[in-house]
Scaffold this motif. Structure first.
Motif, PDB file in Angstrom:
ATOM      1  N   TYR A  79      -0.152   7.595  42.065  1.00 22.08           N
ATOM      2  CA  TYR A  79       0.942   6.842  42.678  1.00 22.08           C
ATOM      3  C   TYR A  79       2.137   7.745  42.974  1.00 22.08           C
ATOM      4  O   TYR A  79       2.754   7.647  44.040  1.00 22.08           O
ATOM      5  CB  TYR A  79       1.368   5.644  41.831  1.00 22.08           C
ATOM      6  N   PHE A 126      -5.642   0.359  37.236  1.00 20.67           N
ATOM      7  CA  PHE A 126      -4.763  -0.355  36.307  1.00 20.67           C
ATOM      8  C   PHE A 126      -4.859  -1.867  36.507  1.00 20.67           C
ATOM      9  O   PHE A 126      -4.031  -2.621  36.004  1.00 20.67           O
ATOM     10  CB  PHE A 126      -3.317   0.138  36.482  1.00 20.67           C
ATOM     11  N   TRP A 134       0.369   2.658  35.979  1.00 16.84           N
ATOM     12  CA  TRP A 134       0.234   2.790  37.430  1.00 16.84           C
ATOM     13  C   TRP A 134       1.414   3.556  38.021  1.00 16.84           C
ATOM     14  O   TRP A 134       1.218   4.533  38.743  1.00 16.84           O
ATOM     15  CB  TRP A 134       0.144   1.402  38.073  1.00 16.84           C
ATOM     16  N   THR A 177      -4.467   3.371  44.096  1.00 19.44           N
ATOM     17  CA  THR A 177      -3.674   3.706  42.904  1.00 19.44           C
ATOM     18  C   THR A 177      -3.565   2.518  41.962  1.00 19.44           C
ATOM     19  O   THR A 177      -3.373   2.693  40.765  1.00 19.44           O
ATOM     20  CB  THR A 177      -2.256   4.199  43.278  1.00 19.44           C
ATOM     21  N   LEU A 178      -3.693   1.310  42.488  1.00 18.29           N
ATOM     22  CA  LEU A 178      -3.597   0.092  41.674  1.00 18.29           C
ATOM     23  C   LEU A 178      -4.893  -0.210  40.930  1.00 18.29           C
ATOM     24  O   LEU A 178      -4.865  -0.702  39.796  1.00 18.29           O
ATOM     25  CB  LEU A 178      -3.249  -1.112  42.561  1.00 18.29           C
TER      26      LEU A 178
END
Length: 119
Positions: free
Chosen positions: A74, A32, A68, A28-29
């Motif tokens: 996320y 971004f 994010w 998920t990071l």
């Protein structure tokens, strides 16, 4: 301006959902450009109190940090942590390269003197 997501996770304990959260968070990071600076390491309190664990994630900008956190990817996994670990999370922008705290102090002094009429 770099932005940091800082979490104070209260009384973190092992739970299989938390392990799954940790397994999935990097995915998920990545979109971004988020990266862990602190995760799961011991900390030493030198002033006040800081119960629990510390996490620091760096993003290129505040917009990236919000992107994010608000992303469907996320949000899909967030409950895996929050169902088992309470905490506080903040976003804070860093200072620019060459930041000079003496200039900040001078501006504060000037603003205070102007507000109080002191010279």
């Amino acid at each position: 301006m770099p932005t940091y997501a800082i979490a104070n996770l209260h009384d973190p304990k092992y739970h299989p959902d938390v392990t799954e959260y940790i397994e999935r968070i990097q995915g998920t990071l990545d979109p971004f450009n988020g990266r862990f600076l602190v995760h799961g390491t011991q900390h030493e309190v030198v002033e006040g109190s800081w119960p629990g664990g510390v996490v620091v994630i760096e993003f290129p900008s505040l917009a990236d940090a919000h992107g994010w956190y608000d992303s469907p990817a996320y949000q899909e996994i967030l409950h895996l942590r929050t169902d088992h670990i309470t905490g506080d999370v903040i976003f804070v922008e860093g200072v620019s390269e060459g930041y000079d705290p003496a200039k900040t102090a001078a501006a504060m002094r000037a603003a205070n003197e102007g507000a109080t009429g002191q010279e």
